[in-house]
Design a protein around this motif. Structure first.
Motif, PDB file in Angstrom:
ATOM      1  N   ALA A 138       0.814  -1.226   0.000  1.00 30.06           N
ATOM      2  CA  ALA A 138       0.000   0.000   0.000  1.00 30.06           C
ATOM      3  C   ALA A 138       0.840   1.265   0.000  1.00 30.06           C
ATOM      4  O   ALA A 138       0.330   2.340  -0.312  1.00 30.06           O
ATOM      5  CB  ALA A 138      -0.916  -0.005   1.215  1.00 30.06           C
ATOM      6  N   ASP A 139       2.106   1.139   0.373  1.00 31.21           N
ATOM      7  CA  ASP A 139       2.984   2.306   0.490  1.00 31.21           C
ATOM      8  C   ASP A 139       2.368   3.282   1.499  1.00 31.21           C
ATOM      9  O   ASP A 139       2.075   2.891   2.614  1.00 31.21           O
ATOM     10  CB  ASP A 139       3.206   2.927  -0.876  1.00 31.21           C
ATOM     11  N   GLN A 140       2.130   4.519   1.115  1.00 26.34           N
ATOM     12  CA  GLN A 140       1.587   5.517   2.035  1.00 26.34           C
ATOM     13  C   GLN A 140       0.088   5.743   1.855  1.00 26.34           C
ATOM     14  O   GLN A 140      -0.465   6.709   2.378  1.00 26.34           O
ATOM     15  CB  GLN A 140       2.320   6.847   1.824  1.00 26.34           C
ATOM     16  N   LYS A 141      -0.565   4.848   1.153  1.00 23.91           N
ATOM     17  CA  LYS A 141      -1.959   5.087   0.778  1.00 23.91           C
ATOM     18  C   LYS A 141      -2.977   4.631   1.822  1.00 23.91           C
ATOM     19  O   LYS A 141      -4.172   4.877   1.656  1.00 23.91           O
ATOM     20  CB  LYS A 141      -2.259   4.435  -0.567  1.00 23.91           C
ATOM     21  N   VAL A 142      -2.538   3.964   2.869  1.00 20.65           N
ATOM     22  CA  VAL A 142      -3.468   3.501   3.901  1.00 20.65           C
ATOM     23  C   VAL A 142      -2.959   3.859   5.285  1.00 20.65           C
ATOM     24  O   VAL A 142      -1.762   4.064   5.497  1.00 20.65           O
ATOM     25  CB  VAL A 142      -3.715   1.974   3.824  1.00 20.65           C
ATOM     26  N   GLN A 143      -3.891   3.937   6.220  1.00 18.07           N
ATOM     27  CA  GLN A 143      -3.565   4.059   7.637  1.00 18.07           C
ATOM     28  C   GLN A 143      -3.745   2.673   8.245  1.00 18.07           C
ATOM     29  O   GLN A 143      -4.746   1.997   7.987  1.00 18.07           O
ATOM     30  CB  GLN A 143      -4.500   5.057   8.317  1.00 18.07           C
ATOM     31  N   ILE A 144      -2.769   2.225   9.045  1.00 20.66           N
ATOM     32  CA  ILE A 144      -2.773   0.854   9.550  1.00 20.66           C
ATOM     33  C   ILE A 144      -2.894   0.848  11.071  1.00 20.66           C
ATOM     34  O   ILE A 144      -2.129   1.521  11.766  1.00 20.66           O
ATOM     35  CB  ILE A 144      -1.488   0.107   9.139  1.00 20.66           C
ATOM     36  N   ALA A 146     -11.217  -2.604  -2.159  1.00 19.13           N
ATOM     37  CA  ALA A 146     -11.700  -1.530  -1.289  1.00 19.13           C
ATOM     38  C   ALA A 146     -11.335  -0.144  -1.812  1.00 19.13           C
ATOM     39  O   ALA A 146     -12.016   0.836  -1.508  1.00 19.13           O
ATOM     40  CB  ALA A 146     -11.136  -1.711   0.114  1.00 19.13           C
ATOM     41  N   ASP A 147     -10.280  -0.063  -2.601  1.00 22.97           N
ATOM     42  CA  ASP A 147      -9.755   1.218  -3.079  1.00 22.97           C
ATOM     43  C   ASP A 147      -9.361   1.082  -4.548  1.00 22.97           C
ATOM     44  O   ASP A 147      -8.176   1.163  -4.892  1.00 22.97           O
ATOM     45  CB  ASP A 147      -8.549   1.609  -2.218  1.00 22.97           C
ATOM     46  N   PRO A 148     -10.346   0.877  -5.438  1.00 23.68           N
ATOM     47  CA  PRO A 148     -10.039   0.556  -6.839  1.00 23.68           C
ATOM     48  C   PRO A 148      -9.250   1.630  -7.574  1.00 23.68           C
ATOM     49  O   PRO A 148      -8.529   1.311  -8.525  1.00 23.68           O
ATOM     50  CB  PRO A 148     -11.427   0.348  -7.461  1.00 23.68           C
ATOM     51  N   GLN A 149      -9.333   2.861  -7.143  1.00 23.82           N
ATOM     52  CA  GLN A 149      -8.622   3.923  -7.856  1.00 23.82           C
ATOM     53  C   GLN A 149      -7.099   3.777  -7.742  1.00 23.82           C
ATOM     54  O   GLN A 149      -6.356   4.344  -8.549  1.00 23.82           O
ATOM     55  CB  GLN A 149      -9.050   5.295  -7.337  1.00 23.82           C
ATOM     56  N   ASN A 150      -6.655   3.029  -6.758  1.00 28.59           N
ATOM     57  CA  ASN A 150      -5.219   2.818  -6.582  1.00 28.59           C
ATOM     58  C   ASN A 150      -4.778   1.407  -6.948  1.00 28.59           C
ATOM     59  O   ASN A 150      -3.671   0.974  -6.579  1.00 28.59           O
ATOM     60  CB  ASN A 150      -4.822   3.118  -5.131  1.00 28.59           C
ATOM     61  N   THR A 151      -5.606   0.703  -7.688  1.00 26.99           N
ATOM     62  CA  THR A 151      -5.307  -0.690  -8.038  1.00 26.99           C
ATOM     63  C   THR A 151      -3.967  -0.840  -8.749  1.00 26.99           C
ATOM     64  O   THR A 151      -3.175  -1.737  -8.430  1.00 26.99           O
ATOM     65  CB  THR A 151      -6.426  -1.278  -8.916  1.00 26.99           C
ATOM     66  N   LYS A 152      -3.690   0.006  -9.710  1.00 28.59           N
ATOM     67  CA  LYS A 152      -2.438  -0.110 -10.472  1.00 28.59           C
ATOM     68  C   LYS A 152      -1.227   0.035  -9.559  1.00 28.59           C
ATOM     69  O   LYS A 152      -0.229  -0.671  -9.706  1.00 28.59           O
ATOM     70  CB  LYS A 152      -2.399   0.923 -11.596  1.00 28.59           C
ATOM     71  N   SER A 153      -1.322   0.961  -8.619  1.00 29.88           N
ATOM     72  CA  SER A 153      -0.228   1.153  -7.667  1.00 29.88           C
ATOM     73  C   SER A 153      -0.046  -0.082  -6.789  1.00 29.88           C
ATOM     74  O   SER A 153       1.084  -0.542  -6.559  1.00 29.88           O
ATOM     75  CB  SER A 153      -0.514   2.381  -6.798  1.00 29.88           C
ATOM     76  N   TYR A 154      -1.153  -0.643  -6.294  1.00 26.90           N
ATOM     77  CA  TYR A 154      -1.079  -1.839  -5.461  1.00 26.90           C
ATOM     78  C   TYR A 154      -0.483  -3.014  -6.231  1.00 26.90           C
ATOM     79  O   TYR A 154       0.331  -3.788  -5.699  1.00 26.90           O
ATOM     80  CB  TYR A 154      -2.456  -2.208  -4.928  1.00 26.90           C
ATOM     81  N   GLN A 155      -0.878  -3.160  -7.489  1.00 28.02           N
ATOM     82  CA  GLN A 155      -0.367  -4.260  -8.300  1.00 28.02           C
ATOM     83  C   GLN A 155       1.129  -4.104  -8.577  1.00 28.02           C
ATOM     84  O   GLN A 155       1.888  -5.075  -8.526  1.00 28.02           O
ATOM     85  CB  GLN A 155      -1.151  -4.342  -9.613  1.00 28.02           C
TER      86      GLN A 155
END
Length: 313
Positions: free
Chosen positions: A50-56, A170-179
């Motif tokens: 996720a890099d910085q895209k989520v709070q854990i 849950a966050d489809p707009q960032n799918t490419k980044s996650y992949q």
């Protein structure tokens, strides 16, 4: 009965706390997806994807035991607005996942162990009862499977793919980044696996002792045999300890791995009797990659010494 009543009272008190807690400050994190997980190594896996895209939010803090930890009210506040919960199969989850869902029925629980074939947790009784001496764990209860799947780089590859799919859903707009991040992480895991394999290339079939049998998958992956000290979740009795000492002497044990979440008294007694080292390495350390490399280095040094000793005339 009193214990059950007290537990229910605590649970409902925490729910009330969550519902009445102020929501000030939510806006500062609302641009990020909030996800939760059980143990610290999972933070590393999630961050790599996720890099910085989520709070854990990690439920079991450093030094706590996943078998006995009870969540704090502040953690339940976070869970009340989490989108995902990454489950991994530790005992803590059996007691609390259902309760977490009652707090937040919109939270999706992701089983990161999906697709993993778990191995049974064996016992020191396998040795004391005269079995073949190969043990990859201990027996919490008859037929239970080993939950320590985060201690094998190969199994973490499966967990990582489950994490990526859930994040993308849950966050489809960032799918490419996650992949993209997943692809990089899988490569890192392959490299880590090869590095550890290289460190342990001369220790195939060698035995080491542990107190709590956390390292069964690690032992299996790298051709080692793990002998647990713990007997059905507890320190061994005096009679059991005497048998374990005898096994340690027979197997020429040179190292015992302990962890700070569990007692080490019996390990120290065994080490004193057989003249081996006791090394504390926590399977719950947040610096996951470095921790596996540390274990690889530690075992390589100890077990290579054992190999040389055994080849002496």
């Amino acid at each position: 009965m009193k214990g059950k009543v007290a537990g229910l009272f605590l649970f409902f008190s925490l729910i009330i706390f969550v519902l009445l807690s102020p929501i000030a400050g939510w806006a500062s994190q609302e641009e990020k997806l909030l996800v939760a997980a059980s143990i610290l190594p999972q933070r590393y896996f999630i961050e790599r994807i996720a890099d910085q895209k989520v709070q854990i939010e990690i439920m079991v803090p450093p030094g706590a035991n996943p078998a006995t930890y009870e969540p704090k009210p502040s953690q339940l506040v976070s869970l009340s607005r989490a989108s995902l919960y990454f489950a991994i199969g530790v005992p803590f989850e059996k007691a609390y996942l259902g309760r977490f869902f009652q707090i937040n029925k919109n939270m999706v629980v992701v089983d990161t162990s999906e697709g993993i074939s778990k191995i049974p947790i064996s016992s020191i009784h396998d040795l004391t009862n005269g079995e073949n001496g190969k043990s990859h764990g201990h027996e919490h209860s008859q037929g239970e499977l080993d939950p320590h799947i985060w201690l094998s780089p190969r199994l973490v590859k499966i967990q990582a793919q489950n994490i990526q799919r859930a994040l993308s859903s849950a966050d489809p707009q960032n799918t490419k980044s996650y992949q993209k991040n997943l692809k990089r992480f899988l490569k890192e895991l392959d490299e880590l696996d090869e590095e550890i394999r290289g460190k342990l290339s001369e220790t195939k079939g060698k035995k080491f002792m542990v107190f709590h049998p956390s390292w069964g998958y690690f032992a299996r992956d790298y051709g080692l045999d793990m002998i647990p000290i713990e007997v059905e979740g507890s320190e061994p009795s005096a009679a059991e300890l005497a048998k374990i000492i005898s096994i340690a002497q027979k197997e020429k044990i040179r190292i015992i791995i302990t962890q700070p979440e569990f007692p080490s008294r019996s390990a120290k007694v065994i080490a004193q009797e057989v003249g081996c080292r006791v090394v504390p390495i926590s399977p719950l350390a947040p610096n996951w990659r470095e921790n596996l490399l540390l274990l690889g280095d530690t075992l390589a040094e100890a077990l290579k010494d054992n190999s040389r000793e055994e080849t002496k005339p």
